[in-house]
Write a protein that holds these residues in place. Structure first.
Motif, PDB file in Angstrom:
ATOM      1  N   GLU A 144     -10.095  -5.197   3.054  1.00 44.03           N
ATOM      2  CA  GLU A 144      -9.745  -5.527   2.187  1.00 44.03           C
ATOM      3  C   GLU A 144      -9.683  -6.802   1.638  1.00 44.03           C
ATOM      4  O   GLU A 144     -10.082  -7.737   0.610  1.00 44.03           O
ATOM      5  N   CYS A 167       0.727  -1.439  -0.110  1.00 44.38           N
ATOM      6  CA  CYS A 167       0.012   0.046  -0.504  1.00 44.38           C
ATOM      7  C   CYS A 167       0.866   1.230   0.099  1.00 44.38           C
ATOM      8  O   CYS A 167       1.681   1.080   1.078  1.00 44.38           O
ATOM      9  N   HIS A 200      -7.535  -1.086   7.461  1.00 49.12           N
ATOM     10  CA  HIS A 200      -7.652  -1.055   5.901  1.00 49.12           C
ATOM     11  C   HIS A 200      -7.130  -2.437   5.417  1.00 49.12           C
ATOM     12  O   HIS A 200      -7.726  -3.030   4.249  1.00 49.12           O
ATOM     13  N   HIS A 201      -6.063  -3.457   5.803  1.00 53.38           N
ATOM     14  CA  HIS A 201      -5.985  -4.756   5.438  1.00 53.38           C
ATOM     15  C   HIS A 201      -7.535  -5.491   6.310  1.00 53.38           C
ATOM     16  O   HIS A 201      -7.607  -6.285   5.104  1.00 53.38           O
ATOM     17  N   CYS A 248      -7.608  -0.620  -3.257  1.00 51.58           N
ATOM     18  CA  CYS A 248      -6.593  -1.931  -2.492  1.00 51.58           C
ATOM     19  C   CYS A 248      -6.643  -3.267  -3.006  1.00 51.58           C
ATOM     20  O   CYS A 248      -6.077  -3.827  -4.214  1.00 51.58           O
TER      21      CYS A 248
HETATM   22 ZN   LIG Z   1      -4.060  -0.509   0.241  1.00 53.45          ZN
END
Ligand SMILES: [Zn+2]
Length: 478
Positions: free
Chosen positions: A236, A27, A232-233, A207
């Protein structure tokens, strides 16, 4: 030899690259400001990893994205009264300039979020079709966290214990944990057409879409800072595993530690002193590189001027050991065995979750033993050619340090005398060391050998050796 990465999701060492290929997704920055030195850790570290893997014959695909649409970018543009595209151009350029200052290589592909809007829209549509996402009548689309039972697996949290992931538009969400996949735009904001009306993508879906587009077989390694683990992850993973349960999204999640100060995580508000440009001016890029790489990537590293001074000395020592090897004509069969041991230890370290501190320790050890050998047999004829080449490949090529065959020296000035010229003065040892060198010179001129020897020992203990040349003393980092 296998290549192992500690996967944050399973907690285990995972083998990657068995087919000789490594797909790496990291990222990258949201371009609304200059990056600070903490933001440079990821790009620098993963560039070293890519260089290492290529040196080992792996076919590497290194993807590092740029988030070029975000509330922060729009807010910055509004504050300055310029277009959001201008903000993106300015800070993308600044990001690249700062990577160059640090001698950090660029990824193979640097995808931009706004170039992948159709892929994001189709991923969101799949999530809606499969029951993982919903679109209320406000033009937004949200991920339905309750629909995905494994939510929280990466950050090791239970959904009922989580804080709200995104505040603001909670009115239309089924749960405060639900996160935005598509955000309806307000008048005057940048927008793209979608089945839900004009809007822009959420950060997390960017992402997922870019990983799937550029690494269709899944990412062997997905990097990013520990601060991206949640949300965030986590998000994702929920998106990609939800939409494509039969595909591998990521084989190993690898998070790099944050930069800390005495008072906690580095924040942008700390200002200029930790700006990359300022840090390079203050400490030099090799000292910064040593600081990043002498800590394991998964751990936080602490910043202070003293620590960076220490890292600078560490780099200068290793550089001067290299220069000694490069300049030596020592004959010894140590070269062969040293070389084998160095390469084995270096590879073992790098293949065990990219243990750069151990790889650097291997170089120090080899240089130290070669240095001993040179001192013991100063007049013999064979060179350490193999070792010199290994240093150039490993310390220069893989770890990315600048190397010179000249030792880095400090040449004290002598009043009224021309010396080697300004260009040979490569080091500034600081006022206290300079003062000792001057006092030692005075003592020598007065033939006060006791004082001169005592000062030499003191300097030695501080990491300097003095060579008395016919033109005067030269100070070398030991
Ligand atoms: Zn990312």
């Amino acid at each position: 030899m296998s290549l192992l990465v500690r996967d944050v999701l399973s907690g285990r060492l995972v083998e990657v690259g068995q087919d000789g290929k490594v797909g790496l997704y990291v990222c990258g920055p949201t371009v609304y400001n200059h990056i600070h030195i903490g933001n440079a850790r990821g790009p620098l570290f993963w560039d070293v990893v890519a260089r290492y893997l290529r040196s080992q014959g792996y076919q590497v695909t290194f993807i590092q994205n740029i988030t070029d649409i975000d509330d922060k970018i729009i807010n910055r543009a509004n504050e300055e009264g310029v277009s959001w595209e201008q903000i993106v151009r300015r800070y993308t350029y600044s990001f690249h300039e700062r990577l160059k200052m640090l001698r950090v290589g660029f990824p193979d592909v640097e995808p931009r979020a706004t170039q992948h809007i159709p892929e994001m829209i189709s991923l969101i549509q799949e999530l809606i079709e499969k029951g993982y996402a919903y679109s209320p009548d406000n033009g937004d689309v949200y991920y339905d966290v309750a629909s995905y039972p494994r939510y929280g697996q990466l950050s090791k949290q239970r959904p009922d214990e989580m804080r709200e992931t995104e505040r603001g538009v909670t009115g239309y969400k089924k749960s405060p944990l639900d996160f935005t996949l598509w955000k309806a735009s307000k008048p005057g904001e940048p927008s793209w057409e979608s089945p839900w009306g004009p809007g822009r993508p959420g950060w997390h879906i960017e992402c997922s879409a870019m990983v799937e587009k550029h690494l269709p077989d899944g990412a062997d390694i997905h990097g990013g800072g520990t601060d991206l683990r949640f949300p965030h992850h986590e998000n994702e993973l929920a998106q990609s595993a939800g939409a494509h349960p039969d595909r591998t999204f990521v084989r190993a999640w690898a998070h790099h530690g944050m930069i800390t100060l005495a008072s906690g995580k580095m924040a942008k508000s700390l200002g200029n002193i930790l700006d990359v440009k300022r840090a390079v001016e203050l400490h030099g890029r090799n000292a910064l590189r040593m600081w990043f790489l002498q800590g394991h990537y998964s751990q936080p590293i602490a910043y202070s001027e003293e620590i960076l001074e220490e890292k600078k000395r560490s780099y200068e020592r290793l550089q001067n050991l290299y220069a000694r090897i490069a300049g030596s004509t020592s004959s010894s069969d140590l070269d062969g065995s040293l070389l084998v041991e160095l390469r084995e230890r270096f590879d073992a370290a790098m293949r065990d979750d990219f243990n750069t501190p151990e790889a650097i320790a291997a170089l120090f050890e080899a240089a130290r033993r070669a240095g001993q050998e040179i001192s013991t047999h100063p007049n013999s004829m064979r060179e350490f050619a193999g070792l010199k080449k290994a240093f150039e490949e490993l310390l220069g090529g893989v770890l990315g340090f600048e190397l010179s065959e000249d030792q880095m020296v400090y040449v004290p000035s002598i009043p009224g005398e021309e010396r080697f010229g300004e260009t040979t003065v490569m080091l500034d040892p600081g006022p206290e060391v300079k003062e000792k060198v001057d006092r030692r010179e005075q003592a020598r001129q007065q033939k006060d050998w006791t004082t001169a020897d005592q000062l030499r020992d003191e300097l030695r203990a501080e990491g300097w050796s003095i060579e008395d040349t016919p033109e005067g003393p030269v100070l070398i980092r030991r």
